[in-house]
Motif scaffolding. Structure first.
Motif, PDB file in Angstrom:
ATOM      1  N   ALA A 267      69.724  47.091  41.435  1.00 43.14           N
ATOM      2  CA  ALA A 267      70.037  46.403  40.168  1.00 43.14           C
ATOM      3  C   ALA A 267      68.751  46.078  39.419  1.00 43.14           C
ATOM      4  O   ALA A 267      68.675  46.202  38.190  1.00 43.14           O
ATOM      5  CB  ALA A 267      70.838  45.134  40.451  1.00 43.14           C
TER       6      ALA A 267
ATOM      7  N   ARG B 278      67.351  49.198  37.774  1.00 45.53           N
ATOM      8  CA  ARG B 278      68.093  49.576  36.563  1.00 45.53           C
ATOM      9  C   ARG B 278      67.727  48.679  35.394  1.00 45.53           C
ATOM     10  O   ARG B 278      67.865  49.064  34.246  1.00 45.53           O
ATOM     11  CB  ARG B 278      69.610  49.535  36.819  1.00 45.53           C
ATOM     12  N   SER B 279      67.261  47.466  35.694  1.00 46.64           N
ATOM     13  CA  SER B 279      66.839  46.628  34.552  1.00 46.64           C
ATOM     14  C   SER B 279      65.339  46.685  34.310  1.00 46.64           C
ATOM     15  O   SER B 279      64.774  45.754  33.717  1.00 46.64           O
ATOM     16  CB  SER B 279      67.381  45.209  34.655  1.00 46.64           C
ATOM     17  N   GLY B 280      64.692  47.748  34.775  1.00 44.73           N
ATOM     18  CA  GLY B 280      63.318  48.010  34.329  1.00 44.73           C
ATOM     19  C   GLY B 280      62.219  47.604  35.292  1.00 44.73           C
ATOM     20  O   GLY B 280      61.044  47.755  34.979  1.00 44.73           O
TER      21      GLY B 280
ATOM     22  N   ASP C   9      67.095  38.610  37.666  1.00 38.69           N
ATOM     23  CA  ASP C   9      67.007  39.181  36.316  1.00 38.69           C
ATOM     24  C   ASP C   9      65.638  38.822  35.714  1.00 38.69           C
ATOM     25  O   ASP C   9      65.459  37.743  35.141  1.00 38.69           O
ATOM     26  CB  ASP C   9      68.164  38.613  35.485  1.00 38.69           C
TER      27      ASP C   9
ATOM     28  N   VAL D 224      63.956  40.105  33.212  1.00 37.42           N
ATOM     29  CA  VAL D 224      63.889  39.991  31.747  1.00 37.42           C
ATOM     30  C   VAL D 224      64.402  38.615  31.313  1.00 37.42           C
ATOM     31  O   VAL D 224      63.833  37.974  30.429  1.00 37.42           O
ATOM     32  CB  VAL D 224      64.666  41.142  31.065  1.00 37.42           C
TER      33      VAL D 224
ATOM     34  N   GLN E   9      66.115  49.122  24.938  1.00 35.78           N
ATOM     35  CA  GLN E   9      67.158  49.363  23.927  1.00 35.78           C
ATOM     36  C   GLN E   9      66.622  48.990  22.549  1.00 35.78           C
ATOM     37  O   GLN E   9      66.892  49.655  21.562  1.00 35.78           O
ATOM     38  CB  GLN E   9      68.378  48.469  24.180  1.00 35.78           C
TER      39      GLN E   9
ATOM     40  N   TRP F 275      70.122  38.836  23.407  1.00 40.53           N
ATOM     41  CA  TRP F 275      70.498  38.685  24.813  1.00 40.53           C
ATOM     42  C   TRP F 275      71.862  39.313  25.093  1.00 40.53           C
ATOM     43  O   TRP F 275      72.425  39.121  26.165  1.00 40.53           O
ATOM     44  CB  TRP F 275      70.548  37.189  25.205  1.00 40.53           C
TER      45      TRP F 275
ATOM     46  N   ASN G 259      72.214  45.138  27.522  1.00 37.28           N
ATOM     47  CA  ASN G 259      71.253  45.483  28.572  1.00 37.28           C
ATOM     48  C   ASN G 259      69.929  45.818  27.889  1.00 37.28           C
ATOM     49  O   ASN G 259      69.885  46.680  27.015  1.00 37.28           O
ATOM     50  CB  ASN G 259      71.796  46.699  29.354  1.00 37.28           C
ATOM     51  N   PRO G 260      68.854  45.128  28.238  1.00 37.82           N
ATOM     52  CA  PRO G 260      67.598  45.335  27.501  1.00 37.82           C
ATOM     53  C   PRO G 260      66.968  46.707  27.725  1.00 37.82           C
ATOM     54  O   PRO G 260      66.109  47.115  26.954  1.00 37.82           O
ATOM     55  CB  PRO G 260      66.678  44.237  28.044  1.00 37.82           C
ATOM     56  N   VAL G 261      67.438  47.432  28.748  1.00 38.73           N
ATOM     57  CA  VAL G 261      66.725  48.657  29.128  1.00 38.73           C
ATOM     58  C   VAL G 261      67.580  49.900  28.915  1.00 38.73           C
ATOM     59  O   VAL G 261      68.749  49.952  29.301  1.00 38.73           O
ATOM     60  CB  VAL G 261      66.291  48.556  30.609  1.00 38.73           C
TER      61      VAL G 261
END
Ligand code: NIG
Length: 397
Positions: free
Chosen positions: A121, A124-126, A319, A321, A370, A381, A384-386
């Protein structure tokens, strides 16, 4: 050669700052060139990624996690929200000790399975580099087991795992009356075996009220230093104690928490290069805010990283980010400083000059966001930021 083109904003995390309308060339897993698209050297790329005007930044680095654990501390969370203190819970055998019991009882496969899921996870979020501490074993056999599992974890996930030994996470209950004996075991048995088997890069310690005191911390970190490990310490999370004195004694790469700082502590930080790891989730889970603002520390030239501190007690969240967004909205970081906290400064906290920056020669760990700009990245917010993560020049699925 892989070309990333049409980058709206490139946040390099170097002295080059942000480059508009940029491109990156990647060769053999490393950054070969980066700069304005109009200055792109003549090449024949074998593959091209169109960033479509988006923000691109270095792969994120979570420089502080305790993610190998079993069990839940939801009951303690509820008690803390009803104003029971973290220290009181630990003194009565809960807190870190409750996770030690659950982790020692858990099977290797269940520990690994949950760690792989969490790391997946995060990737996937960078997040492309993750520090993972031992410290829920607190005995020779259990700490060695956790470090071996962290080594195995590294073979199962697509990101870099940076292993840290934290046998000095708490004084085990059976040594409460004679903590020096546990310090002896760490220095005499654990650290030499870990160094010999190359099971950790760094050594961390909890130097605060009710845990290891300054002389004990110095002994452990000095032994680790002699054996070639990098040094870091959890300090001043619970009190304005003596923890910062460690960086006067030894070359620590970083200290973490540092919520309670005296003027003298700030002066010590200013005179040394240790990065301060700011951990917003711990501030929320322990309901304790830093007493000196991030802005004031930054003004004094002190480098701040931002990390998740993912663990079942003081930060049940990975998380990264979100941690940076809280550093901005709650702790007074500028947007740029928050991004440096996830990239270059986090790399310095781990003594990893090869990651955390987009510059020729660095490992090609890259995040395509993104958002089209740094402002949008922190402001929105809702999504998903990535968009895409690239590790050592390879796009992750
Ligand atoms: O960084 N302070 C010590 N260690 C962790 C918490 C670990 C736990 O509560 O299980 C921290 O906040």
């Amino acid at each position: 050669v892989l070309l990333i083109k049409n980058i709206g904003q490139l946040f390099t995390a170097t002295g080059m700052g942000v480059i508009d309308n940029a491109a990156i060339l990647i060769e053999q897993g490393k950054i070969h060139w980066c700069g304005p698209l109009k200055a792109l050297p003549a090449v024949n790329p074998s593959e091209t990624i169109d960033a479509a005007g988006r923000l691109v930044l270095p792969g994120l680095i979570d420089c502080h996690t305790h993610l190998l654990f079993a069990g839940s501390r939801a009951g303690e969370f509820k008690a803390r929200m009803e104003n029971r203190s973290y220290e009181e819970i630990q003194r009565s055998g809960g807190g870190i000790f409750s996770t030690v019991r659950a982790t020692v009882d858990a099977s290797d496969s269940s520990l690994l399975e949950s760690a792989v899921r969490h790391v997946g996870a995060m990737a996937r979020s960078g997040v492309t580099t993750i520090e993972v501490k031992s410290g829920y074993g607190l005995s020779w056999a259990s700490e060695m087991r956790l470090l071996r599992l962290i080594k195995e974890l590294a073979t199962l996930v697509p990101v870099d795992i940076h292993p840290t030994f934290m046998g000095a996470h708490a004084i085990p209950e059976e040594y409460r009356k004679h903590p020096e004996s546990y310090v002896d075991i760490i220095c005499r048995d654990m650290l030499p075996a870990i160094a010999e088997q190359n099971l950790a890069r760094d050594c961390d310690i909890f130097c605060d009220r009710g845990n290891f005191d300054l002389p004990q911390a110095v002994r452990i970190l000095r032994t680790a230093h002699t054996l070639g490990l990098g040094l870091k310490a959890h300090v001043n999370q619970l009190t304005a104690g003596q923890g910062l004195r460690l960086i006067e004694e030894l070359p620590l790469n970083s200290v973490s928490h540092a919520d309670f700082l005296t003027a003298q502590d700030v002066a010590i930080l200013q005179a040394h290069s240790a990065v301060v790891e700011i951990l917003p989730f711990a501030n929320l889970f322990l309901r304790v805010m830093p007493q000196v603002s991030a802005h004031e520390l930054q003004e004094k030239g002190i480098n701040l990283a931002v990390a998740s501190n993912f663990n079942p007690g003081s930060a049940m969240c990975h998380d990264l980010v979100l941690a940076a967004r809280l550093a901005v909205t709650m702790l007074g970081f500028s947007l740029e400083q928050a991004l440096l906290g996830l990239t270059a400064h986090a790399a310095w906290a781990l003594n990893r000059p090869d990651v955390g920056q987009i510059t020729p020669g660095a490992q090609a760990d890259i995040v395509i966001a993104q958002a089209a700009s740094v402002e949008e990245f922190f402001y929105d917010w809702t999504t998903n930021p990535v968009k895409q993560v690239i590790k050592r020049g390879v796009a992750l699925p």
